[in-house]
Design a protein around this motif. Sequence first.
Motif, PDB file in Angstrom:
ATOM      1  N   THR A 297      -2.593   2.424  -1.895  1.00 32.29           N
ATOM      2  CA  THR A 297      -3.611   3.162  -1.137  1.00 32.29           C
ATOM      3  C   THR A 297      -3.338   3.214   0.362  1.00 32.29           C
ATOM      4  OG1 THR A 297      -4.980   1.170  -0.954  1.00 32.29           O
ATOM      5  CG2 THR A 297      -5.421   2.649  -2.816  1.00 32.29           C
ATOM      6  N   GLN A 298      -2.301   2.540   0.824  1.00 30.68           N
ATOM      7  CA  GLN A 298      -1.977   2.601   2.242  1.00 30.68           C
ATOM      8  C   GLN A 298      -0.485   2.395   2.461  1.00 30.68           C
ATOM      9  OE1 GLN A 298      -4.305  -0.347   1.468  1.00 30.68           O
ATOM     10  NE2 GLN A 298      -2.367  -1.031   0.629  1.00 30.68           N
ATOM     11  N   LEU A 299      -0.019   2.864   3.600  1.00 24.72           N
ATOM     12  CA  LEU A 299       1.370   2.680   4.003  1.00 24.72           C
ATOM     13  C   LEU A 299       1.402   2.159   5.427  1.00 24.72           C
ATOM     14  CD1 LEU A 299       2.874   6.078   2.764  1.00 24.72           C
ATOM     15  CD2 LEU A 299       3.476   3.837   1.846  1.00 24.72           C
ATOM     16  N   VAL A 300       2.371   1.291   5.696  1.00 30.41           N
ATOM     17  CA  VAL A 300       2.586   0.833   7.061  1.00 30.41           C
ATOM     18  C   VAL A 300       3.435   1.881   7.779  1.00 30.41           C
ATOM     19  CG1 VAL A 300       3.517  -0.983   8.537  1.00 30.41           C
ATOM     20  CG2 VAL A 300       2.547  -1.560   6.300  1.00 30.41           C
ATOM     21  N   VAL A 301       3.017   2.243   8.967  1.00 29.91           N
ATOM     22  CA  VAL A 301       3.805   3.165   9.779  1.00 29.91           C
ATOM     23  C   VAL A 301       4.745   2.313  10.637  1.00 29.91           C
ATOM     24  CG1 VAL A 301       3.754   5.039  11.459  1.00 29.91           C
ATOM     25  CG2 VAL A 301       1.888   4.793   9.798  1.00 29.91           C
ATOM     26  N   GLU A 302       6.027   2.452  10.355  1.00 30.28           N
ATOM     27  CA  GLU A 302       7.028   1.583  10.996  1.00 30.28           C
ATOM     28  C   GLU A 302       7.919   2.387  11.920  1.00 30.28           C
ATOM     29  OE1 GLU A 302      10.441  -1.661   9.579  1.00 30.28           O
ATOM     30  OE2 GLU A 302       9.828  -0.048   8.247  1.00 30.28           O
ATOM     31  N   GLU A 303       8.295   1.764  13.038  1.00 30.53           N
ATOM     32  CA  GLU A 303       9.208   2.397  13.986  1.00 30.53           C
ATOM     33  C   GLU A 303      10.054   1.320  14.644  1.00 30.53           C
ATOM     34  OE1 GLU A 303       8.429   6.072  16.756  1.00 30.53           O
ATOM     35  OE2 GLU A 303       7.761   4.256  17.782  1.00 30.53           O
ATOM     36  N   ASP A 304      11.363   1.440  14.531  1.00 28.95           N
ATOM     37  CA  ASP A 304      12.297   0.444  15.093  1.00 28.95           C
ATOM     38  C   ASP A 304      11.963  -0.969  14.613  1.00 28.95           C
ATOM     39  OD1 ASP A 304      13.586   2.476  16.508  1.00 28.95           O
ATOM     40  OD2 ASP A 304      12.213   2.275  18.202  1.00 28.95           O
ATOM     41  N   GLY A 305      11.553  -1.083  13.370  1.00 32.76           N
ATOM     42  CA  GLY A 305      11.266  -2.386  12.787  1.00 32.76           C
ATOM     43  C   GLY A 305       9.881  -2.916  13.069  1.00 32.76           C
ATOM     44  N   GLY A 306       9.161  -2.298  14.022  1.00 23.69           N
ATOM     45  CA  GLY A 306       7.829  -2.773  14.389  1.00 23.69           C
ATOM     46  C   GLY A 306       6.722  -1.972  13.727  1.00 23.69           C
ATOM     47  N   VAL A 307       5.516  -2.540  13.709  1.00 24.50           N
ATOM     48  CA  VAL A 307       4.356  -1.890  13.109  1.00 24.50           C
ATOM     49  C   VAL A 307       3.696  -0.996  14.158  1.00 24.50           C
ATOM     50  CG1 VAL A 307       2.129  -2.233  11.998  1.00 24.50           C
ATOM     51  CG2 VAL A 307       4.002  -3.845  11.562  1.00 24.50           C
ATOM     52  N   ARG A 308       3.581   0.291  13.861  1.00 19.79           N
ATOM     53  CA  ARG A 308       2.956   1.227  14.790  1.00 19.79           C
ATOM     54  C   ARG A 308       1.569   1.661  14.327  1.00 19.79           C
ATOM     55  NH1 ARG A 308       5.971  -0.959  17.198  1.00 19.79           N
ATOM     56  NH2 ARG A 308       7.856  -0.261  18.275  1.00 19.79           N
ATOM     57  N   GLY A 309       1.262   1.415  13.062  1.00 19.73           N
ATOM     58  CA  GLY A 309      -0.047   1.791  12.555  1.00 19.73           C
ATOM     59  C   GLY A 309      -0.103   1.712  11.051  1.00 19.73           C
ATOM     60  N   HIS A 312      -4.021   5.374   5.529  1.00 20.62           N
ATOM     61  CA  HIS A 312      -4.733   5.030   4.300  1.00 20.62           C
ATOM     62  C   HIS A 312      -5.089   6.304   3.553  1.00 20.62           C
ATOM     63  CE1 HIS A 312      -7.788   3.249   1.657  1.00 20.62           C
ATOM     64  NE2 HIS A 312      -7.288   2.070   1.987  1.00 20.62           N
ATOM     65  N   ILE A 313      -5.209   6.198   2.252  1.00 19.56           N
ATOM     66  CA  ILE A 313      -5.536   7.378   1.456  1.00 19.56           C
ATOM     67  C   ILE A 313      -6.879   7.982   1.878  1.00 19.56           C
ATOM     68  CG2 ILE A 313      -6.708   6.146  -0.436  1.00 19.56           C
ATOM     69  CD1 ILE A 313      -5.142   8.186  -2.301  1.00 19.56           C
ATOM     70  N   HIS A 314      -7.778   7.153   2.413  1.00 19.38           N
ATOM     71  CA  HIS A 314      -9.056   7.664   2.901  1.00 19.38           C
ATOM     72  C   HIS A 314      -8.860   8.627   4.081  1.00 19.38           C
ATOM     73  CE1 HIS A 314     -11.281   3.949   1.106  1.00 19.38           C
ATOM     74  NE2 HIS A 314     -11.014   4.877   0.199  1.00 19.38           N
TER      75      HIS A 314
END
Length: 322
Positions: A297-309, A312-314
């Motif tokens: 139901t959700q995905l981590v938004v990743e950039e250069d190995g870090g968490v950017r956001g 969520h399916i909502h």
Amino acid sequence: MNIIKNIKNSAIKVLQTEAEALQNLIPNIDEDFESCVKEILRSEGRVVITGVGKSALVATKIVATLNSTGTPALFMHAADAIHGDLGMIQREDFVICISKSGNTPEIKVLVPMLKRMGSKLVALVSNTESYLAEQADFVLNATIGEEACPLNLAPTTSTTAHMAMGDALAVCLLEARGFSSDDFARYHPGGSLGKQLYLTVDDLMVKDAVPQVNEGADLTEVILEISGKRLGATAVVNGDQHLVGIVTDGDLRRMLEKHQDLSTVTAKDIMTKNPKTIARNEYAVRALNFMREYNITQLVVEEDGGVRGFIHIHDLMKEGIV
């Protein structure tokens, strides 16, 4: 029961008749069809489509398809054309006349006027020996065997054939112009279809208050992060702030079933390693497809190995993408 059976048989016969007619159109994609496409591509004007009765309705649909796929087009009713609407046509425009018979009074009055104006004329007809076909520069042959109407009177098969030929024309022009999904999105910004084509993950993702804990965080910190940020999950990062895992509500429930002593449990012990991620510049619909594929139901938004956001399916549901 006989009435119901007759209804089904009638409906099936209509579809079979029209399907057969469309199959029979294939040999009619000839040199005139190819030349017509090439001439429209070379033209500096618009495609003007005209007709009367049911043909006028077919014309408006083809116009809409052309406009939405990169070919400027407009509709002109044949009856109105001879009462002043001819003024909308410019010399460089390309005119398509749609008519089953090709011999209607309106068409016979209109055609000589169009010829005098110097516009290229295409006949989309079911009668290649008609007045319209004889006068046209190009003929798109949509000849049919019979109408699906049992009286062989109501335009049914013929309008289907004309519309299908119009679709073939529009798609050929689309491909020849190299019309892309990005182009399509520019012409369809509204509705769920448009949103699928232009909204990106970055447009929808949660950027503020992103749930995130260190891999050594204890169970209390993990639970507070998940409940406080209300996304049903938290990212897990290492000392370099690189993403190493994710803990979801489901991971917590499974952990409670396996561990007796919760005092020593850390995020690293219960996280799912190598979580599914997505880049912020991906289309939001791709995120949806990811979630469906992996049943999450959700995905981590990743950039250069870090968490950017997080997305969520909502977030997708609120925008009407689902």
